[in-house]
Structure formats: C-alpha cells, structure tokens
Design a protein around this motif. Structure first.
Motif, mmCIF file in Angstrom:
data_model
loop_
_atom_site.group_PDB
_atom_site.id
_atom_site.type_symbol
_atom_site.label_atom_id
_atom_site.label_comp_id
_atom_site.label_asym_id
_atom_site.label_seq_id
_atom_site.Cartn_x
_atom_site.Cartn_y
_atom_site.Cartn_z
ATOM 1 N N HIS A 23 0.846 -1.190 0.000
ATOM 2 C CA HIS A 23 0.000 0.000 0.000
ATOM 3 C C HIS A 23 0.878 1.234 0.000
ATOM 4 N N LEU A 34 3.541 -5.598 1.803
ATOM 5 C CA LEU A 34 2.762 -6.597 2.526
ATOM 6 C C LEU A 34 3.131 -8.029 2.140
ATOM 7 N N VAL A 53 -8.936 -8.567 -3.210
ATOM 8 C CA VAL A 53 -8.418 -8.191 -1.893
ATOM 9 C C VAL A 53 -8.840 -6.780 -1.532
ATOM 10 N N ARG A 54 -8.820 -5.863 -2.485
ATOM 11 C CA ARG A 54 -9.224 -4.478 -2.210
ATOM 12 C C ARG A 54 -10.697 -4.401 -1.812
ATOM 13 N N THR A 57 -10.779 -5.931 1.993
ATOM 14 C CA THR A 57 -10.029 -5.218 3.031
ATOM 15 C C THR A 57 -10.240 -3.712 3.019
ATOM 16 N N VAL A 59 -8.529 -1.705 1.504
ATOM 17 C CA VAL A 59 -7.187 -1.138 1.450
ATOM 18 C C VAL A 59 -6.723 -1.153 0.002
ATOM 19 N N VAL A 61 -4.540 -2.024 -2.128
ATOM 20 C CA VAL A 61 -3.378 -2.885 -2.312
ATOM 21 C C VAL A 61 -3.048 -2.937 -3.801
ATOM 22 N N THR A 163 -2.839 -0.423 8.288
ATOM 23 C CA THR A 163 -2.741 -1.014 6.948
ATOM 24 C C THR A 163 -2.404 -2.503 7.030
ATOM 25 N N LYS A 166 -5.483 -4.524 8.564
ATOM 26 C CA LYS A 166 -6.632 -4.699 7.676
ATOM 27 C C LYS A 166 -6.341 -5.672 6.529
ATOM 28 N N SER A 167 -5.084 -5.928 6.268
ATOM 29 C CA SER A 167 -4.720 -6.812 5.149
ATOM 30 C C SER A 167 -4.586 -8.264 5.585
ATOM 31 N N LYS A 168 -5.344 -8.666 6.585
ATOM 32 C CA LYS A 168 -5.243 -10.026 7.096
ATOM 33 C C LYS A 168 -5.652 -11.061 6.051
ATOM 34 N N LEU A 170 -5.050 -11.047 2.951
ATOM 35 C CA LEU A 170 -3.923 -11.292 2.046
ATOM 36 C C LEU A 170 -2.974 -12.344 2.600
#
Length: 576
Positions: A23, A34, A53-54, A57, A59, A61, A163, A166-168, A170
């Motif tokens: 990110h 990440l 993923v975006r 999450t 986020v 990415v 960041t 929240k990307s768990k 991934l």
C-alpha cells in the motif's frame, strides 16, 4: 530533500524474485510492503486477485515494484523486472535487489513522470509483519500535553499498523495453496492453526446458548415485581452479596452475548471479564476446599460464640467504665446512668440473640462455605455482610449517640443565634436579624445552659461509639477493596503484556542496521510495549462500588456535627 520510506517485512528477505505488493501512502511518501508475488505468475490473475483483496479489506493494495533475490546478477532478469513496470503502472516504481555475495542492498526508484522531483534519499525499514498485525497501537499517555510533532508521528505509525492489520485476508494465502499465485509473507510456512482452539470454538457455541438461556431466566426473575417491594428491595440494595451477584450476572451476560466485538477495546474487555471470572471461581474453589478440609467449618463455628461473648463482655466493661468517672472526667450522673443502662440492655438483647442462634451457626456456615464456588468475591461479600450483622449492635450504638449528639449541636447553634438576635431563614437559606421577647430569651438561656452542661456526657458516648464504628468500617473497607481489586484488575491484559508484550504497543523504536554512502539506510523497527501501569489504567474494569467524594475536611466536619458517615455506599444511594 525528499525522503522515500519503504517498510519491508523481514520475513520476505529470503523470498524468491517477484513483485512487491503493498500500500502506498502519499501523505507520508511511504510504501508498506505486505507480500511478494514470486515467479511464475500471470499478470491478469494478479490484477484480478488484488481487486478481490481491495474489495474485502478496503485497502488500496497494488503492485509497488519488483523484488530481486539472486546469487549473481542476471541481465535478462533485470530487464524482465523493468518491463513489468509497464504492465503494473505505479508512481513511483520501486526496485529492491539483494545479492547474497554482499551484505548491502540496492534500492532504486523509477519516476515515470519526470515532473516530480527525483528521490534523493531512501530509507529501508524492516518490520516484523506478524507482531505489527497482531499488535494494537496505543496513543502515548501524554499525547494531550505533547507537542504537535509527537502527535503527528503517532498518527503516521497508526496508519502503518492499521494497513497491516486490515490486510489479514492477504496473509491467508500460503505456498501450500496450489493456485496460480504464489505469495511470500509471515504465514508462508502454513496458516497458524490449533486443534484445541478449533475444538473450543465448536464447543463454545452450545455452551453459550445454554448459558444465555439460563441468564435470561435468572435476569427475568431478578427483574420481577416481587423483588421490587419492600423489604426485598431494601435488602437487595444494602447487602454486598446481592450487589456482587448482580455485578457478576452482568459480566456473564457480556461474555455469553453472541454479538461480536466491534473493536479492540471491546474484545479486550470481554477477555478481561472472562479471565477475571475464571480466576475468581478458581480462588473460590480453593477457599472452599480449605474450609471443608479437616472440619474447619466446625472449628470456626465453635470459636464464633466465645468470640461474640468476649466482645460483648468487653463492651459491658467499657460501658461500666463510662458510667463511672472515665479518665477522671466528671460527667452528668443522671444522664450517664440513663445512657449506660440503655446501651447495656441492648447488649443483653444481642447476647440472647446470639445464644439463640448458636445451634444453627454451624449449618449456616456450612451453606455459606458452599457459596465460595461462585467465586472468591462472593465469599468475601458474604463475609462483609456477616460482619455487618454481628456488629449490628455497635452500629445501633453509633446511630443513637450520633443522633443525640447532633440534636444537641444543632440546638446549641440555634440558641446561640438567639442570643445574638439572629435566626435562620428557611426560605432564603440564610441568617437574618430578629427581635425576641424577654420570655423567649429566658427560655432560650435556660435551654442553652441545660444542653451545654449535658453536652460533654453525650459527646463522650458519641466519641467512643464512633471510634468502634470506624473500626468496623475499616475492616469492611479492606474487604471491599479486595473485592474491587479482583473485579477490576485486567488479568488478561496483564498476562498479554507479560507473555506477548508486542500485542500492546505504546510506540516503536528504530535501530540502525546498515548505513553506507550510496546505499539505502537500513533500519529495524521494534515495538515498545505499554508499561504495566498503563495497561492497568487503560483496561481496568468498572466496578459497582463508588468511593465517597468527600474530602478530609468535609469528613471531619460531618464527624464534628454528628452526621452519619457511610464511607462504603453504593451508586444511586443518597448520602444522609
């Protein structure tokens, strides 16, 4: 000079060559890496996976650059990595390279639009991806009194932590997933799992459903109209045991609720309540096993009656001392005899009541000991109520002496205003001037003289019984302090701070790993945990008891005027 900060996970330092996924934070001119997509891959599938993923999450990415990890520099690979910048367009394009025959790293940034200035300095920051994802960053304790620079640094770190957290999703894809995309991150060796944890999750569903049903039934019984009538409502509000049971009932309702915790504080509150209940019940069971071992209940019951008789005899001796010439003081003989016989009669009634209850004391204590299985706090609350019942005669003496003393104090203050030609205006709540007749002054003088000469005798009885009452209140106060300590102590947070201190982060510190001219500055980001005092202050659980707000001056004033003192009152009660 523009500085570019690249946060690189230390778990990816040995990853195969591929794409850097992360990110970009334009406000901080920072890139949070990440994961690494390593070869071979299909660009279309990578873009499709990142879009999924975006959506999950929230986020942004994206592919931020390329990662090269080779034993020797290959021109074909470097050319291929540069060509990937045309497929995954990102500004700026980061190229990281690690050569095993050298301990230095190379990092370059390609600006596709030369209108932006060229990066003059690059800082490569290593971070532990697992710790950062699992930790919860707390703002500094002096954030309100700190400078704007410290507050800005804390907000920048919070963005990075948020960041990664929240990307768990991934991180749930590992190398054992035989799909078209291969990832490298902190769970590359396999997703963490525990058979015991999974079995507890499956078993907790029916247990929570049964517990919710039982709690709803008990709550409906407690809220019934029968318990709202006097004297049941009075007993429920005055007994410490009832208050503690109601407090624990609220805790059980919070734990058994099927509503998921919305944020970290709610999750920590549930965990702290659960661990506090377990510790409370465990201590209660230990106490119960100690009481029923070697017939300690019987020994306690046999000791209770002689102790009560000894206390009663000591009080009788104290009253007989007061009815004589205590400490050489000359008291009013008639009033002294009346008060002494009045209190002696109460002691005689109390001794008769204790001996009448003596055959049932062992059975009562036996059932009281069983209540320890509900928790140590319940047993301590019952002990506080038992002390209150056993010293009820001392409380009565204190109330009688305080009321009589207070009546004389207010009577003397009113008659003193009469001598000065003043009176208390009830409507305006102030002292006004007033003219009195001769008869009023004569009667006022007579009453003032009588009350003044009777005051030392009343004050002596009031002083003695107030000291006895304060001694009982101090003992009950220590018990309440212990109950509040068990109820409010965040045991789970303290254990988390002891075993996994990174879960409770107060900030970060940076350690220099490598610094050389022409090479990126390499730093290691480490987590600073919260102090134990901050942990207790942040996650302390609320209790049902509230302490008096009176100052020492106000307390001394109430004692001097004879007003009743209740240091350990509960919420919602009015102070007399």
């Amino acid at each position: 000079m523009v500085v570019l900060k690249v946060f690189f996970p230390s778990c990816c330092s040995s990853a195969e060559s591929g794409l850097l996924v992360g990110h970009w934070i334009p406000e901080q001119n920072s890139a949070v890496i990440l994961a690494v997509f390593h070869f071979p891959f299909i660009p279309v599938q990578v873009k499709q996976y990142l879009s999924e993923v975006r959506q999950v999450t929230q986020v942004n990415v994206s592919v931020l650059g390329t990662w090269s990890n080779c034993k020797k520099k290959e021109e074909s690979l470097s050319e291929f990595l540069e060509d990937l910048g045309t497929i995954f367009s990102h500004e700026p394009w980061i190229q990281l390279c690690k050569e095993t025959d050298s301990k230095f790293w190379s990092c370059s940034v390609i600006q596709k639009h030369p209108s932006t200035p060229k990066e003059d300095e690059i800082i490569l920051v290593y971070y532990d991806q697992r710790k950062v994802m699992l930790s919860h960053l707390h703002p500094p304790g002096n954030l309100t009194n700190s400078t704007d620079h410290k507050a800005e640094d804390a907000s920048k770190l919070a963005v990075i932590f948020d960041t990664v957290a929240k990307s768990k999703v991934l991180f749930m894809k590992d190398r054992y997933d035989y799909g078209p995309i291969k990832l490298t991150h902190w769970q590359s060796e396999g997703v963490e799992a525990s058979i015991i944890v999974e079995l507890m999750k499956q078993a907790s569903i029916p247990v929570c459903m049964l517990l919710t049903f039982l709690l709803s039934f008990v709550s409906s019984v407690c809220k019934s109209r029968v318990l709202k009538f006097w004297p049941l409502s009075f007993i429920w509000s005055k007994l410490s045991t009832c208050e503690q049971l109601g407090h624990r009932l609220e805790h059980l309702q919070v734990i058994s609720s099927n509503r998921k915790a919305q944020n970290q504080p709610q999750l920590m509150r549930k965990a702290n309540i659960f661990v506090s209940l377990l510790a409370d019940v465990a201590l209660g069971i230990l106490l119960m096993s100690w009481l029923y071992r070697k017939n300690r209940i019987g020994h306690l019951a046999d000791t209770l009656i002689p102790v009560a008789d000894h206390v009663a005899k000591e009080l009788q001796g104290l009253l007989q001392w007061l009815m004589g010439v205590p400490a050489g003081l000359k008291m009013n003989r008639a009033l002294d005899q009346v008060l002494g016989r009045f209190f002696l009669y109460h002691i005689h009634l109390w001794i008769s009541y204790i001996h009448l209850m003596s055959p049932f004391i062992e059975m009562i204590l036996w059932y009281v000991g069983l209540s320890a299985c509900l928790g140590l706090t319940v047993a301590l609350s019952i002990l506080s109520d038992i002390i209150a019942l056993l010293t009820f005669h001392i409380y009565c003496f204190y109330v009688y002496g305080a009321r009589l003393y207070c009546l004389k104090i207010y009577g003397l203050s009113s008659l003193w205003r009469l001598f000065r030609g003043k009176k208390w205006n009830v409507l305006r709540q102030r002292v006004d001037s007033c003219s009195y007749d001769l008869d009023q002054l004569f009667i006022g003088t007579l009453l003032f003289t009588i009350l003044l000469f009777l005051l030392p005798t009343t004050a002596l009885y009031y002083l003695v019984f107030t000291l006895l009452r304060l001694l009982v209140v101090v003992v009950q106060g220590l018990i309440h302090l212990l109950v509040d300590l068990i109820d409010s102590l965040p045991l789970y947070s303290i254990l988390l701070r002891l075993c996994r201190s990174y879960r409770l982060a107060a900030g970060v510190k940076f350690r220099v790993l490598e610094q050389r001219t022409g090479k990126p500055l390499r730093l290691l980001m480490q987590i600073n945990p919260l102090s134990y005092g901050r942990v207790v202050q942040t996650y302390r659980l609320p209790t049902y008891s509230c302490y008096p707000k009176d100052s020492w001056g106000s307390l001394c004033k109430k004692l001097f005027l004879g007003e009743l003192i209740y240091p350990w009152k509960h919420k919602g009660e009015k102070q007399d």
